[in-house]
Design a protein around this motif. Structure first.
Motif, short mmCIF file in Angstrom:
data_model
loop_
_atom_site.label_atom_id
_atom_site.label_comp_id
_atom_site.label_asym_id
_atom_site.label_seq_id
_atom_site.Cartn_x
_atom_site.Cartn_y
_atom_site.Cartn_z
N SER A 47 0.83 -1.21 0.00
CA SER A 47 0.00 0.00 0.00
C SER A 47 0.86 1.26 0.00
O SER A 47 0.59 2.22 -0.73
N ILE A 48 1.91 1.27 0.79
CA ILE A 48 2.82 2.43 0.84
C ILE A 48 3.52 2.60 -0.50
O ILE A 48 3.64 3.72 -1.01
N SER A 51 1.19 4.08 -2.97
CA SER A 51 0.94 5.50 -2.68
C SER A 51 2.09 6.38 -3.14
O SER A 51 1.88 7.51 -3.55
N LEU A 52 3.30 5.86 -3.07
CA LEU A 52 4.47 6.64 -3.46
C LEU A 52 4.62 6.78 -4.97
O LEU A 52 5.26 7.70 -5.45
#
Length: 53
Positions: A47-48, A51-52
Protein backbone atom coordinates in the motif's frame (compact mmCIF):
# COMPACT_ATOMS: atom_id res chain seq x y z
CA UNK A 1 16.31 -58.40 36.80
CA UNK A 2 17.92 -55.35 38.42
CA UNK A 3 18.65 -53.86 35.01
CA UNK A 4 14.99 -54.08 34.00
CA UNK A 5 13.84 -52.44 37.22
CA UNK A 6 16.43 -49.69 36.86
CA UNK A 7 15.38 -49.13 33.24
CA UNK A 8 11.69 -48.80 34.11
CA UNK A 9 12.44 -46.46 37.03
CA UNK A 10 14.56 -44.11 34.87
CA UNK A 11 12.43 -41.10 33.91
CA UNK A 12 15.07 -38.98 32.19
CA UNK A 13 13.86 -39.96 28.71
CA UNK A 14 10.31 -38.93 29.59
CA UNK A 15 11.59 -35.53 30.67
CA UNK A 16 13.49 -35.10 27.40
CA UNK A 17 10.36 -35.98 25.42
CA UNK A 18 8.31 -33.47 27.40
CA UNK A 19 10.85 -30.73 26.74
CA UNK A 20 10.83 -31.65 23.05
CA UNK A 21 7.04 -31.39 22.90
CA UNK A 22 7.12 -28.01 24.65
CA UNK A 23 9.76 -26.75 22.21
CA UNK A 24 7.71 -28.00 19.24
CA UNK A 25 4.61 -26.24 20.55
CA UNK A 26 6.47 -22.97 21.00
CA UNK A 27 7.95 -23.28 17.50
CA UNK A 28 4.49 -23.79 15.98
CA UNK A 29 3.23 -20.72 17.82
CA UNK A 30 6.14 -18.58 16.66
CA UNK A 31 5.75 -19.72 13.05
CA UNK A 32 2.06 -18.91 12.99
CA UNK A 33 2.62 -15.44 14.48
CA UNK A 34 5.44 -14.67 12.03
CA UNK A 35 3.32 -15.77 9.07
CA UNK A 36 0.45 -13.57 10.21
CA UNK A 37 2.72 -10.57 10.69
CA UNK A 38 4.46 -11.24 7.38
CA UNK A 39 1.29 -11.07 5.35
CA UNK A 40 0.12 -7.97 7.22
CA UNK A 41 3.44 -6.22 6.66
CA UNK A 42 3.44 -7.23 2.99
CA UNK A 43 0.03 -5.63 2.55
CA UNK A 44 1.12 -2.49 4.37
CA UNK A 45 4.33 -2.08 2.36
CA UNK A 46 2.48 -2.74 -0.90
CA UNK A 47 0.00 0.00 0.00
CA UNK A 48 2.82 2.43 0.84
CA UNK A 49 4.61 1.56 -2.38
CA UNK A 50 1.48 2.16 -4.43
CA UNK A 51 0.94 5.50 -2.68
CA UNK A 52 4.47 6.64 -3.46
CA UNK A 53 4.17 5.89 -7.16
Amino acid sequence: MRIVIAFTADESAATAIEYGLIAAGIAVGIISVVQGLGSTLNTTFSSISASLK
